[in-house]
Design a protein around this motif. Structure first.
Motif, PDB file in Angstrom:
ATOM      1  N   VAL A  81       0.966  -1.515   0.239  1.00  0.00           N
ATOM      2  CA  VAL A  81       0.123   0.139  -0.160  1.00  0.00           C
ATOM      3  C   VAL A  81       0.667   1.407  -0.070  1.00  0.00           C
ATOM      4  O   VAL A  81       1.849   1.591   0.798  1.00  0.00           O
ATOM      5  CB  VAL A  81      -0.960   0.483   1.796  1.00  0.00           C
ATOM      6  CG1 VAL A  81      -1.978   0.912   1.386  1.00  0.00           C
ATOM      7  CG2 VAL A  81      -2.329  -1.273   1.319  1.00  0.00           C
ATOM      8  N   THR A  82       0.767   2.286  -0.861  1.00  0.00           N
ATOM      9  CA  THR A  82       1.549   3.605  -1.516  1.00  0.00           C
ATOM     10  C   THR A  82       0.597   4.385  -1.044  1.00  0.00           C
ATOM     11  O   THR A  82      -0.611   4.544  -1.569  1.00  0.00           O
ATOM     12  CB  THR A  82       1.959   4.032  -2.201  1.00  0.00           C
ATOM     13  OG1 THR A  82       2.975   2.564  -2.733  1.00  0.00           O
ATOM     14  CG2 THR A  82       2.889   5.066  -2.344  1.00  0.00           C
ATOM     15  N   ALA A  83       1.060   5.507  -0.093  1.00  0.00           N
ATOM     16  CA  ALA A  83      -0.302   6.571   0.544  1.00  0.00           C
ATOM     17  C   ALA A  83       0.887   7.742   0.736  1.00  0.00           C
ATOM     18  O   ALA A  83       0.869   7.993   1.911  1.00  0.00           O
ATOM     19  CB  ALA A  83      -0.911   6.344   1.741  1.00  0.00           C
ATOM     20  N   GLY A  84       0.680   8.180  -0.669  1.00  0.00           N
ATOM     21  CA  GLY A  84       1.454   9.697  -0.206  1.00  0.00           C
ATOM     22  C   GLY A  84       2.778   9.024   0.045  1.00  0.00           C
ATOM     23  O   GLY A  84       3.895   8.472  -0.666  1.00  0.00           O
ATOM     24  N   GLU A  85       3.704   9.526   0.515  1.00  0.00           N
ATOM     25  CA  GLU A  85       5.556   9.384   1.272  1.00  0.00           C
ATOM     26  C   GLU A  85       5.082   8.123   1.523  1.00  0.00           C
ATOM     27  O   GLU A  85       6.013   7.685   1.587  1.00  0.00           O
ATOM     28  CB  GLU A  85       6.281  10.089   1.569  1.00  0.00           C
ATOM     29  CG  GLU A  85       6.293  11.534   0.816  1.00  0.00           C
ATOM     30  CD  GLU A  85       6.836  13.029   1.699  1.00  0.00           C
ATOM     31  OE1 GLU A  85       7.367  12.258   2.917  1.00  0.00           O
ATOM     32  OE2 GLU A  85       6.989  13.878   0.962  1.00  0.00           O
ATOM     33  N   LEU A 147      -4.135   5.765   7.435  1.00  0.00           N
ATOM     34  CA  LEU A 147      -2.821   6.370   6.607  1.00  0.00           C
ATOM     35  C   LEU A 147      -2.507   7.217   6.355  1.00  0.00           C
ATOM     36  O   LEU A 147      -1.365   7.816   6.560  1.00  0.00           O
ATOM     37  CB  LEU A 147      -3.214   6.100   4.750  1.00  0.00           C
ATOM     38  CG  LEU A 147      -3.303   4.184   4.707  1.00  0.00           C
ATOM     39  CD1 LEU A 147      -3.383   4.173   3.338  1.00  0.00           C
ATOM     40  CD2 LEU A 147      -1.975   3.712   5.111  1.00  0.00           C
ATOM     41  N   VAL A 148      -3.373   8.386   6.945  1.00  0.00           N
ATOM     42  CA  VAL A 148      -3.081   9.707   7.701  1.00  0.00           C
ATOM     43  C   VAL A 148      -2.655  10.140   8.682  1.00  0.00           C
ATOM     44  O   VAL A 148      -2.929   9.317   9.731  1.00  0.00           O
ATOM     45  CB  VAL A 148      -4.524  10.657   6.749  1.00  0.00           C
ATOM     46  CG1 VAL A 148      -3.864  12.529   7.172  1.00  0.00           C
ATOM     47  CG2 VAL A 148      -5.021  10.540   5.563  1.00  0.00           C
ATOM     48  N   PRO A 149      -1.320  10.425   8.398  1.00  0.00           N
ATOM     49  CA  PRO A 149      -0.922  10.783   9.852  1.00  0.00           C
ATOM     50  C   PRO A 149      -1.331  11.932  11.539  1.00  0.00           C
ATOM     51  O   PRO A 149      -2.563  12.378  10.989  1.00  0.00           O
ATOM     52  CB  PRO A 149       0.818  12.035   9.931  1.00  0.00           C
ATOM     53  CG  PRO A 149       0.925  11.582   8.157  1.00  0.00           C
ATOM     54  CD  PRO A 149      -0.375  11.566   7.944  1.00  0.00           C
TER      55      PRO A 149
END
Length: 507
Positions: A81-85, A147-149
């Motif tokens: 899974v890729t989410a932003g960086e 996935l969001v900080p």
């Protein structure tokens, strides 16, 4: 005539061949049926030949073996899974995917046990069984949101705050948050997970604007500025004006999100507004003060002790408060006015004090006249105290009847004059240390400190009655403003009066 059937050699041959073929077919059928039954018996409780699971031939395997195969395969699947960086490699379980290995094994062993089906399966080709996979969409969506900080997740709404020190309304800017549309990940998992093969998915991270933007907050500050610029005042009965200052209005208003949380709303503390208006009305209202006149035996006025003062009652306090609240909720000026009603005062008639010679004569006469009479009735009416600064006396009255005094006293000397007016006793001590240390240093000529002053009764600010054991004579001006009495007189007055007793000080 006799019929004779001729059988040609060729016809008999064909029948014989047909019979032979039928016999052969029957024998083959018996053989095949028996073979099929034996075949089926051999694979009872196991997968038939040609059964494929996850690309593997599982023929002859038991349900437990097939389930173990599926479980192992499912646990080996990884999802990138890729989410932003951020890049993660997670197992299917983290995405809400569950693999039912037992159900998959049961599906691999499912078959029709009827004879035709057994025969058919004997000759059939490859049979593929899809694994039983379920996707918990809610769990997948929660993973996507995670996935969001954390420190970037929630957008921050703009706020409008009041700076007490600067006495100004300011904007605290809003801030964008970050979020995802979880359906991107959910759909990818639903589509690719059932194959139980590793796969990749890219989950975009989006900017999320706050519900209340900085621009919206700035508009509210502009509205407040317009509100505070408008003149607002309330006219009193005596022609003076109560200005409703911008600072006071700022204390009454607040800015908070409305019920939807998407807009800012200016709220007014209506209770505080009504309290302020009521206080102004109380200040403007005037309590009636009854006058006091001394009269002689004929009822003629000998002396006006105090003039009567009519009062004023404010009659529209609530209506003025409503007007002010309405103005605060808009941006319009306010010019309200208190309306009043006159309250009539009365005049109390009291007997003029007699000199000592008259008192003695009257007492002698009264004694002669009342020897055989019933005792006089107790006087009735309001208790009040008369302080005559001209004659330097204190007299206690009940209604219009003097019940004590006049008694000699010492009032304030020049520069420390006792104030005139109508007051009420509001504070009492049987003993009190008295000093003017808050105003003068100990070495100042005016400084004083007197401990244990007895029988103290205050009627106006720091002015009151009290005993003066340090004085040997009375009937002149010499105090710091209080009414000094002999200790015995001060005690009598203390025992007789109470909080609220009216005190009239006059010349």
């Amino acid at each position: 005539m006799t019929n004779v059937t001729n059988t040609a050699p060729g016809g008999r041959s064909r029948r014989r061949v047909a019979l032979i073929l039928v016999a052969i077919v029957a024998v083959l059928a018996v053989i095949l049926t028996g073979g099929a039954l034996a075949y089926a018996k051999q694979f009872e409780g196991r997968a038939l030949p040609g059964t494929m699971v996850l690309g593997q031939d599982v023929s002859g395997k038991s349900p437990e073996e097939i389930a173990a195969l599926v479980t192992e395969h499912g646990e080996s699947v990884k999802v990138s899974v890729t989410a932003g960086e951020k890049q993660l490699e997670v197992p299917l379980a983290d995405l809400g995917v569950s693999v039912d290995s037992a159900a998959t094994a049961a599906a691999a062993l499912e078959r029709d046990d009827s004879l035709p089906a057994v025969i058919s399966s004997t000759w059939s080709g490859e049979h593929t069984v899809e694994p039983v996979v379920e996707v918990d969409e809610a769990a997948a969506a929660e993973f996507a949101k995670g996935l969001v900080p954390e420190d970037m997740t929630t957008p921050v709404d703009a706020q409008v705050v009041f700076d007490e020190e600067a006495q100004a309304w300011n904007v605290e800017p809003g801030r964008n948050g970050q979020g995802v549309d979880p359906q991107t990940l959910v759909e990818a998992v639903k589509t690719k997970a059932p194959a139980l093969e590793s796969f990749s998915v890219e989950q975009p991270i989006e900017q999320i604007a706050p519900a209340i933007t900085t621009e919206e907050a700035e508009e509210v500050v502009g509205t407040i500025s317009s509100l505070l610029e408008q003149p607002m005042s309330i006219s009193s009965a005596d022609g003076e004006t109560h200005e409703v200052s911008a600072e006071r209005r700022s204390d009454w208003i607040s800015v908070t999100p409305d019920e939807s949380g998407k807009n800012l709303s200016i709220a007014v503390d209506e209770d505080a507004v009504r309290e302020w208006v009521a206080t102004r009305a109380e200040e403007d209202a005037v309590e009636p003060e009854n006058g006091i006149e001394q009269v002689d035996e004929a009822g003629e006025v000998v002396k006006v002790v105090s003039e009567k003062k009519d009062g004023l009652e404010i009659t529209n306090t609530d209506a003025v408060a409503d007007e002010l609240i309405t103005a605060l909720k808009g941006t319009t000026p306010l010019e309200a006015a208190f309306e009043t009603k006159k309250l009539e005062a009365e005049v109390d008639k009291v007997d003029a004090p007699k000199d000592e010679e008259e008192k003695d004569e009257e007492k002698s006469s009264d004694d002669e006249e009342t020897k055989d009479e019933e005792p006089a009735a107790e006087p009735t009416g309001e208790k009040w105290i008369d302080v005559d600064l001209t004659n330097k006396t204190v007299t206690a009255y009940v209604g219009d009847t003097p019940v004590w005094g006049p008694r000699s006293m010492v009032d304030g000397k020049e520069g420390n004059e006792t104030p005139t007016g109508t007051y009420e006793i509001y504070l009492r001590y049987d003993r009190q240390d008295m000093t003017n240390a808050p105003y003068y240093d100990e070495d100042h000529p005016k400084y004083y400190y007197t401990p244990d002053v007895p029988w103290v009764q205050y009627f106006h600010n720091g002015y009151g009655f009290h005993g003066a054991p340090w004085r040997s004579s009375f009937g002149y001006s010499g105090s710091h403003g209080c009414i000094n009495l002999p200790v015995s007189d001060a005690k009598w007055l203390y025992d007789w009066a109470s909080i609220g007793t009216r005190t009239v000080v006059h010349r």
